[in-house]
Motif scaffolding. Structure first.
Motif, PDB file in Angstrom:
ATOM      1  N   LEU A 115      13.649  -6.627 -12.128  1.00 33.78           N
ATOM      2  CA  LEU A 115      12.289  -6.357 -11.698  1.00 33.78           C
ATOM      3  C   LEU A 115      12.025  -4.857 -11.544  1.00 33.78           C
ATOM      4  O   LEU A 115      10.921  -4.376 -11.833  1.00 33.78           O
ATOM      5  CB  LEU A 115      12.024  -7.074 -10.359  1.00 33.78           C
ATOM      6  N   LEU A 116      13.037  -4.119 -11.112  1.00 32.40           N
ATOM      7  CA  LEU A 116      12.865  -2.692 -10.823  1.00 32.40           C
ATOM      8  C   LEU A 116      12.259  -1.892 -11.982  1.00 32.40           C
ATOM      9  O   LEU A 116      11.279  -1.170 -11.790  1.00 32.40           O
ATOM     10  CB  LEU A 116      14.196  -2.083 -10.389  1.00 32.40           C
ATOM     11  N   PRO A 117      12.823  -2.026 -13.201  1.00 35.40           N
ATOM     12  CA  PRO A 117      12.253  -1.252 -14.311  1.00 35.40           C
ATOM     13  C   PRO A 117      10.779  -1.581 -14.539  1.00 35.40           C
ATOM     14  O   PRO A 117       9.971  -0.714 -14.861  1.00 35.40           O
ATOM     15  CB  PRO A 117      13.092  -1.673 -15.511  1.00 35.40           C
ATOM     16  N   LEU A 118      10.435  -2.879 -14.340  1.00 38.28           N
ATOM     17  CA  LEU A 118       9.046  -3.276 -14.532  1.00 38.28           C
ATOM     18  C   LEU A 118       8.148  -2.620 -13.482  1.00 38.28           C
ATOM     19  O   LEU A 118       7.063  -2.139 -13.793  1.00 38.28           O
ATOM     20  CB  LEU A 118       8.918  -4.800 -14.464  1.00 38.28           C
ATOM     21  N   TRP A 177       8.762   0.111 -11.952  1.00 31.76           N
ATOM     22  CA  TRP A 177       8.700   1.529 -12.292  1.00 31.76           C
ATOM     23  C   TRP A 177       7.628   1.770 -13.344  1.00 31.76           C
ATOM     24  O   TRP A 177       6.828   2.698 -13.257  1.00 31.76           O
ATOM     25  CB  TRP A 177      10.082   1.990 -12.808  1.00 31.76           C
ATOM     26  N   LEU A 178       7.611   0.829 -14.328  1.00 32.62           N
ATOM     27  CA  LEU A 178       6.678   0.995 -15.438  1.00 32.62           C
ATOM     28  C   LEU A 178       5.223   0.900 -14.986  1.00 32.62           C
ATOM     29  O   LEU A 178       4.356   1.589 -15.521  1.00 32.62           O
ATOM     30  CB  LEU A 178       6.952  -0.050 -16.525  1.00 32.62           C
ATOM     31  N   VAL A 179       4.939   0.050 -13.988  1.00 35.42           N
ATOM     32  CA  VAL A 179       3.549  -0.048 -13.547  1.00 35.42           C
ATOM     33  C   VAL A 179       3.200   0.963 -12.457  1.00 35.42           C
ATOM     34  O   VAL A 179       2.034   1.264 -12.259  1.00 35.42           O
ATOM     35  CB  VAL A 179       3.170  -1.488 -13.069  1.00 35.42           C
ATOM     36  N   SER A 180       4.176   1.514 -11.775  1.00 33.67           N
ATOM     37  CA  SER A 180       3.859   2.454 -10.687  1.00 33.67           C
ATOM     38  C   SER A 180       3.832   3.904 -11.176  1.00 33.67           C
ATOM     39  O   SER A 180       2.904   4.652 -10.865  1.00 33.67           O
ATOM     40  CB  SER A 180       4.859   2.294  -9.546  1.00 33.67           C
ATOM     41  N   THR A 181       4.831   4.299 -11.952  1.00 39.45           N
ATOM     42  CA  THR A 181       4.979   5.699 -12.341  1.00 39.45           C
ATOM     43  C   THR A 181       3.766   6.293 -13.067  1.00 39.45           C
ATOM     44  O   THR A 181       3.384   7.425 -12.794  1.00 39.45           O
ATOM     45  CB  THR A 181       6.248   5.881 -13.178  1.00 39.45           C
ATOM     46  N   PRO A 182       3.145   5.555 -13.996  1.00 40.74           N
ATOM     47  CA  PRO A 182       2.039   6.153 -14.743  1.00 40.74           C
ATOM     48  C   PRO A 182       0.917   6.642 -13.834  1.00 40.74           C
ATOM     49  O   PRO A 182       0.200   7.571 -14.184  1.00 40.74           O
ATOM     50  CB  PRO A 182       1.545   5.007 -15.616  1.00 40.74           C
ATOM     51  N   PHE A 183       0.783   6.020 -12.666  1.00 37.10           N
ATOM     52  CA  PHE A 183      -0.325   6.371 -11.781  1.00 37.10           C
ATOM     53  C   PHE A 183       0.082   7.406 -10.737  1.00 37.10           C
ATOM     54  O   PHE A 183      -0.641   7.679  -9.806  1.00 37.10           O
ATOM     55  CB  PHE A 183      -0.861   5.111 -11.090  1.00 37.10           C
ATOM     56  N   SER A 184       1.268   7.952 -10.907  1.00 34.87           N
ATOM     57  CA  SER A 184       1.775   8.900  -9.912  1.00 34.87           C
ATOM     58  C   SER A 184       1.544  10.331 -10.383  1.00 34.87           C
ATOM     59  O   SER A 184       1.706  10.657 -11.557  1.00 34.87           O
ATOM     60  CB  SER A 184       3.263   8.633  -9.703  1.00 34.87           C
ATOM     61  N   ALA A 239      12.376   7.207  -9.600  1.00 39.19           N
ATOM     62  CA  ALA A 239      12.407   6.216  -8.532  1.00 39.19           C
ATOM     63  C   ALA A 239      11.099   5.445  -8.504  1.00 39.19           C
ATOM     64  O   ALA A 239      10.066   5.926  -8.975  1.00 39.19           O
ATOM     65  CB  ALA A 239      12.634   6.899  -7.201  1.00 39.19           C
ATOM     66  N   VAL A 240      11.155   4.210  -7.974  1.00 39.50           N
ATOM     67  CA  VAL A 240       9.942   3.416  -7.843  1.00 39.50           C
ATOM     68  C   VAL A 240       9.253   3.783  -6.537  1.00 39.50           C
ATOM     69  O   VAL A 240       9.816   3.594  -5.469  1.00 39.50           O
ATOM     70  CB  VAL A 240      10.268   1.910  -7.829  1.00 39.50           C
ATOM     71  N   LYS A 241       8.083   4.379  -6.612  1.00 40.86           N
ATOM     72  CA  LYS A 241       7.351   4.649  -5.377  1.00 40.86           C
ATOM     73  C   LYS A 241       5.853   4.681  -5.665  1.00 40.86           C
ATOM     74  O   LYS A 241       5.426   5.019  -6.781  1.00 40.86           O
ATOM     75  CB  LYS A 241       7.806   5.973  -4.769  1.00 40.86           C
ATOM     76  N   PHE A 242       5.089   4.271  -4.686  1.00 39.87           N
ATOM     77  CA  PHE A 242       3.641   4.271  -4.853  1.00 39.87           C
ATOM     78  C   PHE A 242       3.059   5.371  -3.964  1.00 39.87           C
ATOM     79  O   PHE A 242       2.860   5.176  -2.783  1.00 39.87           O
ATOM     80  CB  PHE A 242       3.059   2.911  -4.438  1.00 39.87           C
ATOM     81  N   SER A 243       2.860   6.556  -4.536  1.00 38.44           N
ATOM     82  CA  SER A 243       2.299   7.631  -3.717  1.00 38.44           C
ATOM     83  C   SER A 243       1.415   8.502  -4.586  1.00 38.44           C
ATOM     84  O   SER A 243       1.584   8.543  -5.811  1.00 38.44           O
ATOM     85  CB  SER A 243       3.418   8.480  -3.122  1.00 38.44           C
ATOM     86  N   ILE A 258       5.077   9.790 -20.503  1.00 37.55           N
ATOM     87  CA  ILE A 258       5.813   8.775 -21.268  1.00 37.55           C
ATOM     88  C   ILE A 258       5.639   7.399 -20.637  1.00 37.55           C
ATOM     89  O   ILE A 258       5.398   6.409 -21.343  1.00 37.55           O
ATOM     90  CB  ILE A 258       7.309   9.157 -21.354  1.00 37.55           C
ATOM     91  N   SER A 259       5.709   7.330 -19.319  1.00 38.69           N
ATOM     92  CA  SER A 259       5.561   6.012 -18.681  1.00 38.69           C
ATOM     93  C   SER A 259       4.141   5.484 -18.874  1.00 38.69           C
ATOM     94  O   SER A 259       3.951   4.288 -19.116  1.00 38.69           O
ATOM     95  CB  SER A 259       5.912   6.101 -17.198  1.00 38.69           C
ATOM     96  N   ALA A 260       3.157   6.369 -18.779  1.00 36.95           N
ATOM     97  CA  ALA A 260       1.775   5.939 -18.996  1.00 36.95           C
ATOM     98  C   ALA A 260       1.592   5.422 -20.425  1.00 36.95           C
ATOM     99  O   ALA A 260       0.982   4.373 -20.664  1.00 36.95           O
ATOM    100  CB  ALA A 260       0.817   7.087 -18.728  1.00 36.95           C
ATOM    101  N   TYR A 261       2.153   6.190 -21.358  1.00 36.24           N
ATOM    102  CA  TYR A 261       2.051   5.801 -22.769  1.00 36.24           C
ATOM    103  C   TYR A 261       2.788   4.471 -23.012  1.00 36.24           C
ATOM    104  O   TYR A 261       2.301   3.602 -23.733  1.00 36.24           O
ATOM    105  CB  TYR A 261       2.644   6.927 -23.626  1.00 36.24           C
ATOM    106  N   SER A 262       3.948   4.302 -22.382  1.00 31.87           N
ATOM    107  CA  SER A 262       4.722   3.061 -22.539  1.00 31.87           C
ATOM    108  C   SER A 262       3.948   1.868 -22.016  1.00 31.87           C
ATOM    109  O   SER A 262       3.974   0.771 -22.593  1.00 31.87           O
ATOM    110  CB  SER A 262       6.049   3.159 -21.792  1.00 31.87           C
ATOM    111  N   LEU A 263       3.242   2.086 -20.889  1.00 29.03           N
ATOM    112  CA  LEU A 263       2.461   0.990 -20.329  1.00 29.03           C
ATOM    113  C   LEU A 263       1.373   0.549 -21.315  1.00 29.03           C
ATOM    114  O   LEU A 263       1.187  -0.639 -21.584  1.00 29.03           O
ATOM    115  CB  LEU A 263       1.827   1.426 -19.001  1.00 29.03           C
ATOM    116  N   LEU A 264       0.692   1.551 -21.885  1.00 28.76           N
ATOM    117  CA  LEU A 264      -0.342   1.240 -22.877  1.00 28.76           C
ATOM    118  C   LEU A 264       0.271   0.556 -24.103  1.00 28.76           C
ATOM    119  O   LEU A 264      -0.320  -0.348 -24.699  1.00 28.76           O
ATOM    120  CB  LEU A 264      -1.064   2.523 -23.308  1.00 28.76           C
TER     121      LEU A 264
END
Lengths: 361, 273
Positions: B24-27, B29-36, B42-46, B241-247
């Protein structure tokens, strides 16, 4: 409406000979049944008519056209399959109209025909359902509707009742027969169930190992079976067949097989010492308590109660006979009894198993 | 029996949770990081921000790559479904000598054509055919790579569809084309949906083939375009890269749900009817 003719048809699958020299003429408007055990070639015959197989030799005519090498769609035949083969991705209405749609029939005409056929087969409320939502009996009616809507020259039925339960089968039998008579369209019906064949057909063809053994009315097939195979196959219980020979005893002829012996009252035109098979239907075998120690004595082996009737298995030495009699006080197993026959029902077959014509008492 | 079962249960549960978290962690990360605004590994929502997406929107190559990826994967998907269904149908229904040999060869080739080992001959072949730096060249290689597997799976699927439907359609008067169009194709569509999605997903994520065969930036697909977001010295810009990966994952999900809703998936052709 057309007659259907087979002229010396041969069909081979690899090393297996499916049909060997089949010639038969099916009359216009006739309900014609192909009857035989599995693997006898009856389904192959039907598939040849439909064009799903092609004959190796011979000709098939429908009406005045030679259809031997025509593709299936051009033969003007309609087929009802054993498992109905309703297209699972189409509604009932789409299934029924499919043959018309692909023949580019005008839309209004299709609507009209589907409506009239659906009405006739009580399918009106089911037109928007999918085949998987129908009961077995309803599926069968849809399959018949899909055949009717095409106004074919010939209906082909491939064991259409075998997937129905016993009660529905009775009903469907009468229904199919009525539809066929009303439309007057020639029908070829395949079954391994002799009851169906006898109940529905105008004429029955009995097949065995790719050959026609007998083609006749149900009545004739029952009362004058062409050979021991037909005799054993037709009838709700198989005919008793006893292999033995004729012996002269004074002025009388007797048929005997081991301990079994029965007097042949009249001259049937057979010589003393001739080997033959005697056939007696279980309905014509009777027995009574052994009071006077008559000649043909039997022991009761088994009694099967069947509601209004019973089937009794009797043994006379090595010979086993079945008797079907109305229900009465059930005899006890092991009881010794005296046999009595309705000799008008005796059938005689020669050494090869063929019926001896005229040898009837 | 009961005691041991209840005794071991907490341990099994703990192990399952651990495995779940691991996947679950990588997933997350993939949805949180692009918006950071300050992306890390690390996985964090800030500090929510859309800055990463704005940077992508400003990069023309990265945007055109979406169109290119759709052309490549869509093209391969159509080619595989059309050719695969026709080939599988013939192999399923016709009997001819050498059929088994063809099937065995198919199975063998299915793992070879697009593999790394075949890259040099594939490049040479495309070069001779003047297909270097064209979409059609990549589509053909994609399709060729996936067709053997597709034919194999589809043939198996079609083998399980009773022939009675086609026989009924023939007696009803269908021409071969009508037979395929109205009966065989709809009956096989669940299997075809599986193949379509598999082809799309597989080619969507393929990096090597377009990387080798395509030169110009206007023609590269997403899998290759993602390189845009490494700095000149090869350091990844994690946020972009994470934002692009999400798209990058979204079209696959859309295709998956669209096909699954429209046709449904099925690996077995046994249709009750």
């Amino acid at each position: 409406m057309a007659k259907l003719v087979f002229k010396d048809i041969h069909k081979q699958f690899g090393n297996h000979t499916a049909l060997e020299g089949i010639s038969v003429e099916i009359a216009e408007g006739e309900f014609f049944t192909l009857l035989g055990p599995s693997g006898c070639g009856k389904t192959t015959m039907l598939r040849l008519i439909a064009g799903l197989e092609t004959a190796d030799k011979g000709e098939i005519w429908i009406g005045d056209r030679d259809v031997t090498y025509l593709p299936p769609g051009q033969r003007k035949v309609a087929m009802v399959f054993q498992n109905y083969a309703l297209y699972p991705h189409m509604t009932v209405a789409e299934n029924i109209s499919y043959p018309l749609v692909i023949k580019k029939t005008p839309g209004g005409r299709i609507q009209e025909k589907v409506k009239s056929v659906a009405e006739r087969l009580s399918l009106k409320g089911l037109l928007q359902r999918m085949p998987s939502q129908l009961s077995g009996g309803q599926q069968q009616r849809v399959a018949v509707a899909r055949a009717m809507v095409q106004d074919p020259l010939v209906y082909l039925f491939d064991e259409p009742l075998s997937n129905l339960d016993a009660k529905l089968r009775q009903e469907a039998r009468r229904f199919l027969k009525r539809i066929q008579k009303e439309t007057g369209i020639t029908a070829v019906y395949v079954t391994h169930d002799q009851t169906e064949a006898m109940a529905m057909s105008d004429r029955v063809a009995v097949l065995k190992d790719g050959r026609l053994i007998q083609v006749a009315s149900p009545e004739t097939i029952y009362t004058e079976p062409a050979d021991v195979f037909v005799a054993g196959f037709v009838g709700s219980l198989p005919m008793n067949l006893i292999e033995g020979k004729l012996e002269k005893e004074g002025r009388d002829l007797r048929f005997s097989a081991g301990e079994f012996s029965v007097g042949i009252d009249e001259n049937i035109g057979l010589a003393n010492g001739a080997k033959l098979t005697l056939g007696i239907r279980p309905e014509q075998v009777f027995f009574e308590p052994d009071s006077d120690g008559g000649r043909t004595r039997a022991v009761i082996d088994d009694v099967e109660q069947l509601g209004s009737e019973m089937t009794v298995s009797l043994s006379i030495g090595e010979v086993i006979l079945l008797s079907r009699i109305p229900k009465s006080r059930p005899p006890k197993t092991g009881e010794r009894v005296k046999l009595r026959f309705d000799k008008s029902g005796f059938h005689f077959f020669d050494e090869c198993g063929n019926r001896i014509a005229g040898a009837k008492i | 029996m009961m005691r041991t079962r209840y005794g071991t249960r907490p341990f099994i549960l703990a192990a399952l949770v651990l495995i779940g978290v691991f996947f679950l962690l990588p997933l997350l990360w993939l949805v949180s990081t692009p918006f950071s605004a300050e992306p890390t590994l690390a996985v964090k929502f800030s500090q929510p921000s859309l800055g990463n997406f704005l940077k992508i929107a400003a990069n023309r190559t990265a945007l055109i790559a979406f169109k290119n990826s759709l052309i490549l994967s869509g093209g391969a998907m159509i080619l595989v479904v059309v050719l695969g269904s026709l080939a599988a149908y013939s192999l399923s229904r016709a009997n001819f000598s050498g059929k088994q040999a063809i099937l065995s060869v198919l199975l063998l080739f299915s793992s070879v054509v697009t593999g790394v080992a075949a890259m040099v001959p594939i490049y040479t072949l495309n070069s001779r055919l003047h297909l270097i730096d064209t979409h059609i060249g990549v589509i053909l290689i994609f399709a060729a790579g996936f067709l053997p597997t597709a034919i194999f799976i589809l043939k198996d699927f079609m083998d399980r569809i009773p022939r009675a439907y086609e026989e009924a359609a023939l007696v009803d008067g269908s021409s071969p084309v009508q037979l395929f169009r109205y009966v065989a194709f709809p009956l096989a569509r669940q299997g075809l949906a599986v193949i379509a999605v598999l082809t799309f997903v597989n080619t969507w994520s393929n990096f090597l083939v377009p990387f080798v065969l395509i030169r110009s930036n206007e023609k590269i697909p997403i899998a290759v375009a993602i390189y845009q977001f490494f700095s000149e010295v090869g350091i990844p810009r994690i946020g972009v890269i994470s934002a692009y990966s999400l798209l990058y994952t979204l079209p696959v999900l859309v295709i998956y749900f669209w096909i699954s809703r429209r046709y449904g998936f099925g690996f077995f052709g046994g249709i009750k009817g």
